[in-house]
Motif scaffolding. Structure first.
Motif, short mmCIF file in Angstrom:
data_model
loop_
_atom_site.label_atom_id
_atom_site.label_comp_id
_atom_site.label_asym_id
_atom_site.label_seq_id
_atom_site.Cartn_x
_atom_site.Cartn_y
_atom_site.Cartn_z
N VAL A 87 9.63 -7.36 7.57
CA VAL A 87 10.03 -6.97 6.54
C VAL A 87 9.27 -5.61 5.97
O VAL A 87 8.00 -5.92 5.94
CB VAL A 87 10.09 -7.92 5.40
N ALA A 88 9.59 -4.78 5.41
CA ALA A 88 8.99 -3.56 5.05
C ALA A 88 9.71 -3.07 3.94
O ALA A 88 10.99 -2.70 3.88
CB ALA A 88 8.71 -2.53 5.83
N GLY A 89 8.82 -2.87 2.86
CA GLY A 89 9.44 -2.31 1.46
C GLY A 89 8.37 -1.75 0.46
O GLY A 89 7.39 -2.26 0.46
N LEU A 90 8.88 -1.04 -0.54
CA LEU A 90 7.88 -0.47 -1.33
C LEU A 90 7.96 -1.34 -2.67
O LEU A 90 8.98 -1.29 -3.37
CB LEU A 90 7.96 0.60 -1.77
N ALA A 91 6.99 -2.01 -3.33
CA ALA A 91 6.98 -2.71 -4.72
C ALA A 91 5.76 -2.77 -5.30
O ALA A 91 4.61 -2.52 -4.75
CB ALA A 91 7.50 -4.03 -4.29
#
Length: 196
Positions: A87-91
């Protein structure tokens, strides 16, 4: 005059951020699967080609706020089940609410990995899986790794999870919707803009 322009810019940025929060999410949307060239169908009705066992899935999930947009990527078995997905995402880089709230006004430190609930099916609000050959997959994952390495800050109106996920979609040659949509709307429109 400069002070007036900076106040106007702040008001516009805040208005865009707040406008994105005004609509409501729908019930979970169907899972869609496409190949890299645009063929699409509901996941249950798609026969996968044996050479396309790699995937990237553009996904959104519900949250206490307006949700989150991210990508899941990896390999599938012949029946389409994920094998050891990443999983990859910006937070915001915190489980505390304060950086998240502050990030609606100024950039806050970010993280680019998995967050709580990303792989839990009950929180998925929309998804679009794109099946890839191994070469297509390796090229896309290399870009994701580069994006992760350079992404240090999150800001709700300029550098949010939609914008970050959209960078991956653009790299793959896809058109992207405006970044101020709710995550479920963003993923749905992303798919609709790019498949027939």
């Amino acid at each position: 005059m400069t002070l007036g322009k900076s106040h106007a810019s702040l008001i516009v940025a805040l208005a865009l951020g707040l406008a994105s929060c005004q609509s409501e999410d729908k019930p979970p949307q169907p899972r869609y699967v496409s190949d890299y060239r645009g063929y699409t169908g509901a996941a249950d009705g798609v026969t996968q080609r044996s050479q396309k066992l790699y995937f990237i899935e553009f996904r959104s999930r519900y949250a206490l706020s307006y949700g989150h947009t991210y990508v899941v990527f990896g390999r599938t078995d012949k029946s389409g089940r994920m094998i050891n997905p990443e999983v990859a995402g910006l937070a915001p880089a915190s489980t505390d609410a304060a950086p998240y709230v502050l990030g609606h006004f100024i950039p806050v430190p970010a993280e680019t990995g998995a967050s709580d609930g990303d792989l839990e099916e009950e929180y998925r609000s929309a998804s679009w899986r794109v099946m890839l050959t191994e070469a297509e997959y390796q090229k896309t994952v290399a870009f994701i790794r580069q994006l992760q390495a350079k992404s240090k800050f999150w800001q709700a109106t300029v550098n949010n999870c939609n914008a970050w996920t959209g960078e991956i979609a653009k790299f793959m040659g896809f058109k992207t919707p405006p970044i101020w949509l709710r995550p479920q709307q963003y993923i749905t429109q992303l798919r609709e803009m790019n498949v027939g």
